[in-house]
Design a protein around this motif. Structure first.
Motif, mmCIF file in Angstrom:
data_model
loop_
_atom_site.group_PDB
_atom_site.id
_atom_site.type_symbol
_atom_site.label_atom_id
_atom_site.label_comp_id
_atom_site.label_asym_id
_atom_site.label_seq_id
_atom_site.Cartn_x
_atom_site.Cartn_y
_atom_site.Cartn_z
ATOM 1 N N GLY A 1 -9.013 5.678 5.720
ATOM 2 C CA GLY A 1 -9.008 6.984 6.087
ATOM 3 C C GLY A 1 -10.247 7.390 7.008
ATOM 4 O O GLY A 1 -10.436 8.515 7.730
ATOM 5 N N GLU A 2 -11.086 6.155 7.169
ATOM 6 C CA GLU A 2 -12.379 6.378 7.823
ATOM 7 C C GLU A 2 -12.220 5.703 9.369
ATOM 8 O O GLU A 2 -13.127 5.960 10.083
ATOM 9 C CB GLU A 2 -13.544 5.612 7.216
ATOM 10 N N THR A 3 -11.131 5.309 9.463
ATOM 11 C CA THR A 3 -10.973 4.569 10.623
ATOM 12 C C THR A 3 -10.385 5.360 11.699
ATOM 13 O O THR A 3 -10.400 5.059 13.263
ATOM 14 C CB THR A 3 -9.711 3.432 10.719
ATOM 15 N N GLY A 4 -9.770 6.625 11.722
ATOM 16 C CA GLY A 4 -9.227 7.393 12.698
ATOM 17 C C GLY A 4 -7.842 7.180 13.156
ATOM 18 O O GLY A 4 -7.367 7.779 14.057
ATOM 19 N N LEU A 5 -7.420 6.052 12.523
ATOM 20 C CA LEU A 5 -6.165 5.379 12.970
ATOM 21 C C LEU A 5 -4.971 5.936 12.249
ATOM 22 O O LEU A 5 -5.107 6.713 10.941
ATOM 23 C CB LEU A 5 -5.917 4.013 12.926
ATOM 24 N N PRO A 6 -3.695 6.336 12.742
ATOM 25 C CA PRO A 6 -2.502 6.779 11.947
ATOM 26 C C PRO A 6 -2.042 5.692 11.231
ATOM 27 O O PRO A 6 -1.847 4.518 11.380
ATOM 28 C CB PRO A 6 -1.666 7.183 13.143
ATOM 29 N N TRP A 7 -1.589 6.275 9.940
ATOM 30 C CA TRP A 7 -1.077 5.406 8.798
ATOM 31 C C TRP A 7 0.303 5.070 8.796
ATOM 32 O O TRP A 7 0.793 6.395 8.858
ATOM 33 C CB TRP A 7 -1.564 5.577 7.441
ATOM 34 N N VAL A 8 1.101 4.000 9.022
ATOM 35 C CA VAL A 8 2.529 4.039 9.072
ATOM 36 C C VAL A 8 2.752 3.054 7.835
ATOM 37 O O VAL A 8 2.093 2.191 7.662
ATOM 38 C CB VAL A 8 2.984 3.225 10.380
ATOM 39 N N PRO A 9 3.641 3.422 6.891
ATOM 40 C CA PRO A 9 3.815 2.551 5.856
ATOM 41 C C PRO A 9 4.284 1.217 6.294
ATOM 42 O O PRO A 9 5.189 1.056 6.919
ATOM 43 C CB PRO A 9 5.129 3.281 4.927
ATOM 44 N N PRO A 10 3.564 0.087 5.867
ATOM 45 C CA PRO A 10 3.795 -1.281 6.336
ATOM 46 C C PRO A 10 5.040 -1.751 5.348
ATOM 47 O O PRO A 10 5.729 -2.723 6.150
ATOM 48 C CB PRO A 10 2.586 -2.181 5.916
ATOM 49 N N SER A 11 5.601 -1.151 4.342
ATOM 50 C CA SER A 11 6.714 -1.693 3.747
ATOM 51 C C SER A 11 7.241 -0.495 3.081
ATOM 52 O O SER A 11 6.643 0.719 2.800
ATOM 53 C CB SER A 11 6.469 -2.757 2.712
ATOM 54 N N PRO A 12 8.645 -0.310 2.541
ATOM 55 C CA PRO A 12 9.065 1.039 2.043
ATOM 56 C C PRO A 12 8.320 1.411 0.802
ATOM 57 O O PRO A 12 8.522 2.532 0.478
ATOM 58 C CB PRO A 12 10.451 0.540 1.471
ATOM 59 N N ASN A 13 7.696 0.631 0.012
ATOM 60 C CA ASN A 13 6.888 0.783 -1.254
ATOM 61 C C ASN A 13 5.576 1.014 -1.110
ATOM 62 O O ASN A 13 4.703 0.904 -1.970
ATOM 63 C CB ASN A 13 7.508 0.397 -2.229
ATOM 64 N N MET A 14 4.988 1.153 0.121
ATOM 65 C CA MET A 14 3.665 1.302 0.471
ATOM 66 C C MET A 14 3.303 2.604 1.167
ATOM 67 O O MET A 14 3.091 2.457 2.552
ATOM 68 C CB MET A 14 3.166 0.053 1.249
ATOM 69 N N PRO A 15 3.565 3.835 0.605
ATOM 70 C CA PRO A 15 3.664 4.987 1.660
ATOM 71 C C PRO A 15 2.297 5.382 1.983
ATOM 72 O O PRO A 15 2.215 6.052 3.137
ATOM 73 C CB PRO A 15 4.204 5.904 0.626
ATOM 74 N N THR A 16 1.025 5.111 1.364
ATOM 75 C CA THR A 16 -0.007 5.659 1.722
ATOM 76 C C THR A 16 -1.323 4.709 1.622
ATOM 77 O O THR A 16 -1.109 3.517 0.973
ATOM 78 C CB THR A 16 -0.202 7.020 0.948
ATOM 79 N N PRO A 17 -2.449 5.129 2.231
ATOM 80 C CA PRO A 17 -3.346 3.990 1.843
ATOM 81 C C PRO A 17 -3.900 3.990 0.259
ATOM 82 O O PRO A 17 -4.485 3.049 -0.257
ATOM 83 C CB PRO A 17 -4.715 4.679 2.775
ATOM 84 N N ASP A 18 -3.537 5.354 -0.335
ATOM 85 C CA ASP A 18 -3.891 5.181 -2.037
ATOM 86 C C ASP A 18 -2.952 4.167 -2.727
ATOM 87 O O ASP A 18 -3.518 3.692 -3.648
ATOM 88 C CB ASP A 18 -3.634 6.544 -2.298
ATOM 89 N N THR A 19 -1.752 4.016 -2.186
ATOM 90 C CA THR A 19 -0.957 2.966 -2.674
ATOM 91 C C THR A 19 -1.667 1.723 -2.660
ATOM 92 O O THR A 19 -1.691 0.728 -3.445
ATOM 93 C CB THR A 19 0.389 3.002 -1.985
ATOM 94 N N ALA A 20 -2.329 1.338 -1.368
ATOM 95 C CA ALA A 20 -2.736 -0.001 -1.010
ATOM 96 C C ALA A 20 -3.957 -0.161 -2.105
ATOM 97 O O ALA A 20 -4.236 -1.279 -2.492
ATOM 98 C CB ALA A 20 -2.961 -0.162 0.456
ATOM 99 N N LEU A 21 -4.657 0.750 -1.948
ATOM 100 C CA LEU A 21 -5.905 0.769 -3.107
ATOM 101 C C LEU A 21 -5.608 0.267 -4.444
ATOM 102 O O LEU A 21 -6.240 -0.656 -4.950
ATOM 103 C CB LEU A 21 -6.653 2.199 -2.927
ATOM 104 N N ALA A 22 -4.263 0.585 -4.915
ATOM 105 C CA ALA A 22 -3.978 0.383 -6.254
ATOM 106 C C ALA A 22 -3.266 -0.965 -6.295
ATOM 107 O O ALA A 22 -3.412 -1.526 -7.390
ATOM 108 C CB ALA A 22 -3.338 1.457 -7.089
ATOM 109 N N TYR A 23 -2.899 -1.376 -5.314
ATOM 110 C CA TYR A 23 -1.715 -2.522 -5.146
ATOM 111 C C TYR A 23 -1.957 -3.637 -5.465
ATOM 112 O O TYR A 23 -1.156 -4.455 -6.463
ATOM 113 C CB TYR A 23 -1.215 -2.430 -3.717
#
Length: 448
Positions: free
Chosen positions: A277-299
């Motif tokens: 969220g600090e990068t200023g870049l748009p997030w695109v889900p890298p896989s179908p079950n990785m919808p947000t950066p919060d998902t990645a944080l827990a993954y």
């Protein structure tokens, strides 16, 4: 001089650049500072990806090369155009092929699947499927595609068992076998990358969710991992990991080709420890079950439940942030909170998966609420949840194929949890191996 439509579109990809990316360093790595951007107007403090820096430098490292790109929907510019469209439209780049990883080039396939071979309707380029291919088999695909250089640009999420980093590894090894070069365009580690965490893979447990001995949460970017792979695992004569389990591929034998001809194009503006969220870049889900950066944080912690009979939240709107099964109640959340793990609360939750485990059934379980990202350790949280789930729910069980051993990198976590060990005892078991990995990791970092 009159430009063709293709040339105009290509130049549009670098309109707004504020300067050149700079010359490549002696080690084949673009410097991490002083770069300009592609596409959208410059935002204060925004990270410039490796692709943006490549474009700002006029694609110099690709000059005279027939190029194939390994990417998926995350390979975008700052204004959300896909790099394949931008490269194809630019006369300075001879883009001849696209290679899709797990989930596919367009990202439509679920876990453990791909889209197969096709032709991209937007550009007419052939799309080759890399999934379940490695070693000489993948080298033959590169040869058949008629490329000189493999460009890799995919957003990773920082966990060893997220397969895109092993697609990178397999492509590097195959490119070395086929006599091709590799260019890695860097993107942020979305969960910060300040430190590594968790157990280090033991080689007998290698699979496509972990080819080589790195930590479960590796704390590196794709370009840093590429440097580590080349320096530590692709040396001449070093044995390739014997891959077993899901989508093992066909990488057998020794890496006789040695290190690949590697160029990494670093980001600018990214600092170790910065979250997505600090990068200023748009997030695109890298896989179908990785919808947000919060998902990645827990993954890195909650994906361990893929190795159990509990749902890891697939088939819900918050995969890997909710966990559970039929028959679990509030006692799990109470036990997990009782561990006092830093940075996270566990809330009683109920959900009904629309696919995957326990589809259509009401599951009780926990929802993770991370309230301090700096303090949160996802791997310890995952272990704490395994320990407490086993204690409070009589129905707890491991997958019959002991998939948990592939995810953790050995049988130690499973056997310790089964023996009644607590979080600190389990974490203490991997401490020495993690310290050794941290020492090696430090040699390949590009950012402070």
């Amino acid at each position: 001089m009159t430009l063709s439509r293709r040339g105009v579109l290509g130049l549009a990809g670098v309109v707004g650049s504020a300067g050149a990316a700079g010359a490549l360093g002696a080690a084949g790595t673009a410097p991490a500072a002083g770069a300009a951007g592609t596409g959208a107007p410059r935002a204060a403090g925004r990270v410039r990806t490796g692709f943006e820096r490549l474009a700002a430098d006029g694609y110099a490292v690709l000059a005279g090369q027939k190029v194939g790109v390994v990417t998926n929907p995350t390979g975008i510019t700052a204004d959300a155009r896909h790099l394949v469209d931008v490269l194809h439209a630019d006369e300075r780049v001879d883009l001849v092929a696209v290679f899709g990883p797990e989930h596919g080039f367009r990202g439509t396939a679920q876990a453990g699947d791909s889209e197969g071979a096709s032709r991209d309707p937007a550009t007419g380029l052939p799309v080759y499927d890399t999934y379940d291919k490695s070693g000489q088999r993948l080298a033959d695909v590169f040869t058949a595609a008629g490329i000189d250089t493999v460009v890799f640009d995919i957003q990773d999420v920082g966990a060893r068992f997220y397969t895109y980093i092993w697609t990178l590894y397999d492509c590097m090894r195959a490119a070395a076998l086929a006599g091709k070069a590799v260019v890695v365009l860097d993107r942020p580690n979305p969960v910060g990358g300040r430190r590594a965490a968790g157990p280090v893979l033991e080689r007998p447990y290698a699979s496509f969710v972990g080819r080589e001995p790195i930590a479960l949460a590796h704390g590196m970017t794709a370009a840093e991992l590429a440097r580590l792979f080349n320096g530590e695992f692709l040396a001449p004569g070093r044995p390739a990991a014997r891959s077993t389990g899901r989508s093992a591929g066909r990488s057998a034998g020794r890496s006789a080709a040695g290190p690949v001809r590697l160029t990494t194009v670093a980001m600018s503006g990214w600092r170790r420890g910065s979250f997505f969220g600090e990068t200023g870049l748009p997030w695109v889900p890298p896989s179908p079950n990785m919808p947000t950066p919060d998902t990645a944080l827990a993954y890195a912690g909650t994906c361990l439940f893929e190795g159990t009979n509990l749902s890891e939240g697939r088939g819900t709107t918050t995969p890997f942030e909710v966990l559970g099964a039929e028959g679990i109640d509030r006692r799990w959340a109470e036990a997990a909170n009782g561990l006092g793990l830093p940075g996270v609360w566990f809330r009683e939750a109920y959900f009904t998966p629309t696919f995957s485990k326990h589809v259509g059934k009401v599951c009780g379980g926990v929802r993770l609420i991370v309230h301090d990202r700096e303090a949160f350790d996802p791997v310890r949280a995952g272990i704490g949840l395994l320990v407490t789930a086993r204690r409070v729910w009589s129905g707890f069980g491991w997958r019959a194929d002991h998939w948990i051993d592939r995810l953790t990198g050995s049988d130690r976590v499973r056997t310790l949890v089964d023996a009644g060990a607590g979080v600190e005892e389990v974490a203490g078991d991997w401490a020495a191996g993690l310290a050794r990995f941290e020492a090696v990791r430090g040699q390949y970092l590009l950012y402070s």
